[in-house]
Design a protein around this motif. Structure first.
Motif, PDB file in Angstrom:
ATOM      1  N   GLU A   1      -1.200  18.068 -13.795  1.00 50.59           N
ATOM      2  CA  GLU A   1      -0.387  19.130 -13.206  1.00 50.59           C
ATOM      3  C   GLU A   1       1.007  18.603 -12.908  1.00 50.59           C
ATOM      4  O   GLU A   1       1.171  17.450 -12.496  1.00 50.59           O
ATOM      5  CB  GLU A   1      -1.021  19.650 -11.911  1.00 50.59           C
ATOM      6  CG  GLU A   1      -2.343  20.376 -12.115  1.00 50.59           C
ATOM      7  CD  GLU A   1      -2.869  20.963 -10.822  1.00 50.59           C
ATOM      8  OE1 GLU A   1      -2.073  21.054  -9.860  1.00 50.59           O
ATOM      9  OE2 GLU A   1      -4.061  21.322 -10.768  1.00 50.59           O
ATOM     10  N   GLU A   2       1.996  19.470 -13.112  1.00 46.89           N
ATOM     11  CA  GLU A   2       3.373  19.080 -12.821  1.00 46.89           C
ATOM     12  C   GLU A   2       3.558  18.878 -11.321  1.00 46.89           C
ATOM     13  O   GLU A   2       2.872  19.491 -10.502  1.00 46.89           O
ATOM     14  CB  GLU A   2       4.337  20.160 -13.303  1.00 46.89           C
ATOM     15  CG  GLU A   2       4.458  20.295 -14.800  1.00 46.89           C
ATOM     16  CD  GLU A   2       5.495  21.340 -15.189  1.00 46.89           C
ATOM     17  OE1 GLU A   2       6.703  21.012 -15.125  1.00 46.89           O
ATOM     18  OE2 GLU A   2       5.097  22.471 -15.519  1.00 46.89           O
ATOM     19  N   GLY A   3       4.501  18.014 -10.968  1.00 46.15           N
ATOM     20  CA  GLY A   3       4.810  17.800  -9.564  1.00 46.15           C
ATOM     21  C   GLY A   3       5.095  16.338  -9.282  1.00 46.15           C
ATOM     22  O   GLY A   3       5.114  15.485 -10.178  1.00 46.15           O
ATOM     23  N   THR A   4       5.339  16.042  -8.003  1.00 50.86           N
ATOM     24  CA  THR A   4       5.585  14.669  -7.566  1.00 50.86           C
ATOM     25  C   THR A   4       4.408  14.235  -6.695  1.00 50.86           C
ATOM     26  O   THR A   4       4.068  14.910  -5.713  1.00 50.86           O
ATOM     27  CB  THR A   4       6.891  14.574  -6.773  1.00 50.86           C
ATOM     28  OG1 THR A   4       7.975  15.000  -7.611  1.00 50.86           O
ATOM     29  CG2 THR A   4       7.138  13.133  -6.329  1.00 50.86           C
ATOM     30  N   TYR A   5       3.782  13.136  -7.054  1.00 55.80           N
ATOM     31  CA  TYR A   5       2.572  12.669  -6.378  1.00 55.80           C
ATOM     32  C   TYR A   5       2.803  11.250  -5.856  1.00 55.80           C
ATOM     33  O   TYR A   5       3.531  10.468  -6.463  1.00 55.80           O
ATOM     34  CB  TYR A   5       1.378  12.699  -7.325  1.00 55.80           C
ATOM     35  CG  TYR A   5       1.138  14.069  -7.905  1.00 55.80           C
ATOM     36  CD1 TYR A   5       0.404  15.015  -7.201  1.00 55.80           C
ATOM     37  CD2 TYR A   5       1.677  14.426  -9.141  1.00 55.80           C
ATOM     38  CE1 TYR A   5       0.189  16.279  -7.716  1.00 55.80           C
ATOM     39  CE2 TYR A   5       1.467  15.685  -9.665  1.00 55.80           C
ATOM     40  CZ  TYR A   5       0.724  16.619  -8.959  1.00 55.80           C
ATOM     41  OH  TYR A   5       0.523  17.858  -9.470  1.00 55.80           O
ATOM     42  N   THR A   6       2.167  10.955  -4.736  1.00 57.50           N
ATOM     43  CA  THR A   6       2.373   9.668  -4.069  1.00 57.50           C
ATOM     44  C   THR A   6       1.140   8.787  -4.208  1.00 57.50           C
ATOM     45  O   THR A   6       0.015   9.241  -3.940  1.00 57.50           O
ATOM     46  CB  THR A   6       2.688   9.867  -2.584  1.00 57.50           C
ATOM     47  OG1 THR A   6       3.871  10.654  -2.452  1.00 57.50           O
ATOM     48  CG2 THR A   6       2.885   8.531  -1.884  1.00 57.50           C
ATOM     49  N   VAL A   7       1.374   7.565  -4.630  1.00 58.23           N
ATOM     50  CA  VAL A   7       0.343   6.528  -4.524  1.00 58.23           C
ATOM     51  C   VAL A   7       0.602   5.862  -3.178  1.00 58.23           C
ATOM     52  O   VAL A   7       1.601   5.150  -3.009  1.00 58.23           O
ATOM     53  CB  VAL A   7       0.434   5.504  -5.660  1.00 58.23           C
ATOM     54  CG1 VAL A   7      -0.635   4.421  -5.478  1.00 58.23           C
ATOM     55  CG2 VAL A   7       0.266   6.185  -7.010  1.00 58.23           C
ATOM     56  N   PRO A   8      -0.222   6.075  -2.176  1.00 53.19           N
ATOM     57  CA  PRO A   8       0.071   5.572  -0.833  1.00 53.19           C
ATOM     58  C   PRO A   8      -0.104   4.059  -0.747  1.00 53.19           C
ATOM     59  O   PRO A   8      -0.546   3.399  -1.693  1.00 53.19           O
ATOM     60  CB  PRO A   8      -0.958   6.295   0.032  1.00 53.19           C
ATOM     61  CG  PRO A   8      -2.119   6.508  -0.891  1.00 53.19           C
ATOM     62  CD  PRO A   8      -1.527   6.776  -2.243  1.00 53.19           C
ATOM     63  N   ALA A   9       0.245   3.512   0.419  1.00 53.60           N
ATOM     64  CA  ALA A   9      -0.024   2.098   0.666  1.00 53.60           C
ATOM     65  C   ALA A   9      -1.535   1.898   0.710  1.00 53.60           C
ATOM     66  O   ALA A   9      -2.234   2.535   1.500  1.00 53.60           O
ATOM     67  CB  ALA A   9       0.624   1.668   1.976  1.00 53.60           C
ATOM     68  N   LEU A  10      -2.051   1.034  -0.154  1.00 51.43           N
ATOM     69  CA  LEU A  10      -3.496   0.835  -0.283  1.00 51.43           C
ATOM     70  C   LEU A  10      -3.901  -0.465   0.401  1.00 51.43           C
ATOM     71  O   LEU A  10      -3.213  -1.486   0.285  1.00 51.43           O
ATOM     72  CB  LEU A  10      -3.881   0.810  -1.756  1.00 51.43           C
ATOM     73  CG  LEU A  10      -3.487   2.065  -2.552  1.00 51.43           C
ATOM     74  CD1 LEU A  10      -3.787   1.878  -4.031  1.00 51.43           C
ATOM     75  CD2 LEU A  10      -4.220   3.288  -2.010  1.00 51.43           C
ATOM     76  N   GLU A  11      -5.027  -0.416   1.114  1.00 50.43           N
ATOM     77  CA  GLU A  11      -5.471  -1.572   1.885  1.00 50.43           C
ATOM     78  C   GLU A  11      -6.381  -2.478   1.058  1.00 50.43           C
ATOM     79  O   GLU A  11      -7.251  -2.004   0.321  1.00 50.43           O
ATOM     80  CB  GLU A  11      -6.224  -1.103   3.138  1.00 50.43           C
ATOM     81  CG  GLU A  11      -5.358  -0.363   4.131  1.00 50.43           C
ATOM     82  CD  GLU A  11      -6.129  -0.012   5.406  1.00 50.43           C
ATOM     83  OE1 GLU A  11      -7.366  -0.221   5.416  1.00 50.43           O
ATOM     84  OE2 GLU A  11      -5.503   0.449   6.369  1.00 50.43           O
TER      85      GLU A  11
ATOM     86  N   LYS B   1      -1.507  -4.507   2.851  1.00 52.01           N
ATOM     87  CA  LYS B   1      -1.269  -3.230   2.192  1.00 52.01           C
ATOM     88  C   LYS B   1      -0.236  -3.371   1.091  1.00 52.01           C
ATOM     89  O   LYS B   1       0.690  -4.176   1.184  1.00 52.01           O
ATOM     90  CB  LYS B   1      -0.781  -2.176   3.196  1.00 52.01           C
ATOM     91  CG  LYS B   1      -1.814  -1.801   4.247  1.00 52.01           C
ATOM     92  CD  LYS B   1      -1.277  -0.693   5.148  1.00 52.01           C
ATOM     93  CE  LYS B   1      -2.306  -0.274   6.183  1.00 52.01           C
ATOM     94  NZ  LYS B   1      -1.787   0.821   7.048  1.00 52.01           N
ATOM     95  N   THR B   2      -0.411  -2.518   0.045  1.00 53.54           N
ATOM     96  CA  THR B   2       0.581  -2.468  -1.031  1.00 53.54           C
ATOM     97  C   THR B   2       1.721  -1.547  -0.614  1.00 53.54           C
ATOM     98  O   THR B   2       1.626  -0.812   0.370  1.00 53.54           O
ATOM     99  CB  THR B   2      -0.060  -1.927  -2.317  1.00 53.54           C
ATOM    100  OG1 THR B   2      -0.530  -0.595  -2.073  1.00 53.54           O
ATOM    101  CG2 THR B   2      -1.240  -2.792  -2.746  1.00 53.54           C
ATOM    102  N   VAL B   3       2.795  -1.561  -1.391  1.00 52.77           N
ATOM    103  CA  VAL B   3       3.903  -0.642  -1.134  1.00 52.77           C
ATOM    104  C   VAL B   3       3.577   0.703  -1.787  1.00 52.77           C
ATOM    105  O   VAL B   3       2.892   0.751  -2.816  1.00 52.77           O
ATOM    106  CB  VAL B   3       5.226  -1.198  -1.699  1.00 52.77           C
ATOM    107  CG1 VAL B   3       5.616  -2.477  -0.981  1.00 52.77           C
ATOM    108  CG2 VAL B   3       5.126  -1.428  -3.193  1.00 52.77           C
TER     109      VAL B   3
END
Length: 300
Positions: free
Chosen positions: A89-99, A108-110
């Motif tokens: 799907e179109e849009g802007t998605y976030t890969v959050p800081a992962l523990e 945590k990652t950036v």
């Protein structure tokens, strides 16, 4: 003395650096086309045999990201996890800081932002993002998919058959010899209530009595008595042997007398009219025995 303290502090910093872990991550593309595959990589160095814990395979990224593959490579000094993903799907998605839990220490990652765009143009040929997979189904699979349709059809057919059987049974009962006999008996009772005999209205009495009897013979014996003349009816009864001689004699006697009454050639008294009524009533009652005899004779 000052020089020795500085040297010792530098060695302490170097030692601490050499014994710490380095957590890093990267994405190969921050802008993807719809269905395009991207790669997200997490790496940890300087493990010194420590255990790394994180989310289970194929469950690290948020639900927007369709994970295609999730591989983990671990050695005594290094941890590497490579995930290939896509977004539909179109849009802007976030890969959050992962523990990531490194032997009890959580790092945590950036976070990253991934923009997904539709690059298709009007008139472009659209191809499948993935090749279709051929799945072989066995009988149990087809049963699981269609069982409620099959059960519904069987229930419908069972109800339909039940309705047809019940209707035929009801029709058969409605047209049974006993039902026809009861109907004629009710008609005779209705005739008696009109008091034609008591009032001396012998013509109306014989007209209705003969009509009731003719209709009864048509229904009970399948003889067209309602359209035949009296002489023709008597001939048909004797020829077919459907009616017993006793009942034939009653019908013949009453019908011939009724014809004479209708044309004013005879004037019966009350006793004769009573006798004719009772004789026809007994004929109607005995008719079922005629049918039973006919069935035995024909073998039906």
């Amino acid at each position: 003395m000052i020089f020795n303290k500085a040297f010792f502090f530098i060695l302490l910093i170097l030692g601490a650096t050499m014994h710490s872990q380095t957590l890093g991550s990267k994405v190969d593309k921050e802008t993807l086309a719809l269905g395009e595959i991207g790669t997200y990589t997490v790496y940890i160095s300087g493990l010194q045999g420590k255990v790394v814990k994180s989310a289970p395979k194929n469950e690290l990224l948020p639900f927007h990201f369709e994970e295609i593959s999730d591989s983990i490579a671990v050695s005594a000094e290094q941890y590497e996890r490579i995930i290939q993903f896509t977004v539909f799907e179109e849009g802007t998605y976030t890969v959050p800081a992962l523990e990531f839990n490194i032997d009890g220490s959580v790092q945590k990652t950036v976070p990253y932002e991934i923009k997904v765009v539709n690059t298709a143009q009007k008139g472009d040929v659209i191809n499948d993002i993935r090749n279709n997979k051929e799945v072989r189904l066995d009988a149990l699979d087809y049963w699981a998919m269609y069982k409620w349709y099959i059960i519904g059809i069987l229930v419908f057919l069972a109800l339909l058959i039940m309705i047809i059987v019940l209707r035929r049974y009801a029709a058969a009962r409605k047209n049974s010899p006993q039902v026809r006999t009861n109907r004629a008996m009710r008609e005779l009772d209705d005739l008696r209530k009109k008091k034609f005999i008591e009032n001396g209205d012998y013509r109306s009495y014989y007209v209705e009595l003969i009509d009731i009897t003719r209709n009864f013979i048509s229904r009970q014996y399948s003889i067209p008595a309602d359209v035949l003349l009296t002489d023709d009816l008597i001939e048909v009864m004797k020829r077919t042997n459907s009616i017993s001689p006793e009942n034939e004699a009653v019908v013949e006697d009453v019908f011939l007398r009724g014809d004479l009454v209708k044309f004013a050639k005879t004037f019966p008294d009350r006793e004769v009219m009573e006798k004719d009524f009772n004789d026809i009533r007994e004929f109607v009652k005995r008719s079922t025995r005629d049918l039973e005899t006919e069935q035995l004779r024909s073998g039906v």
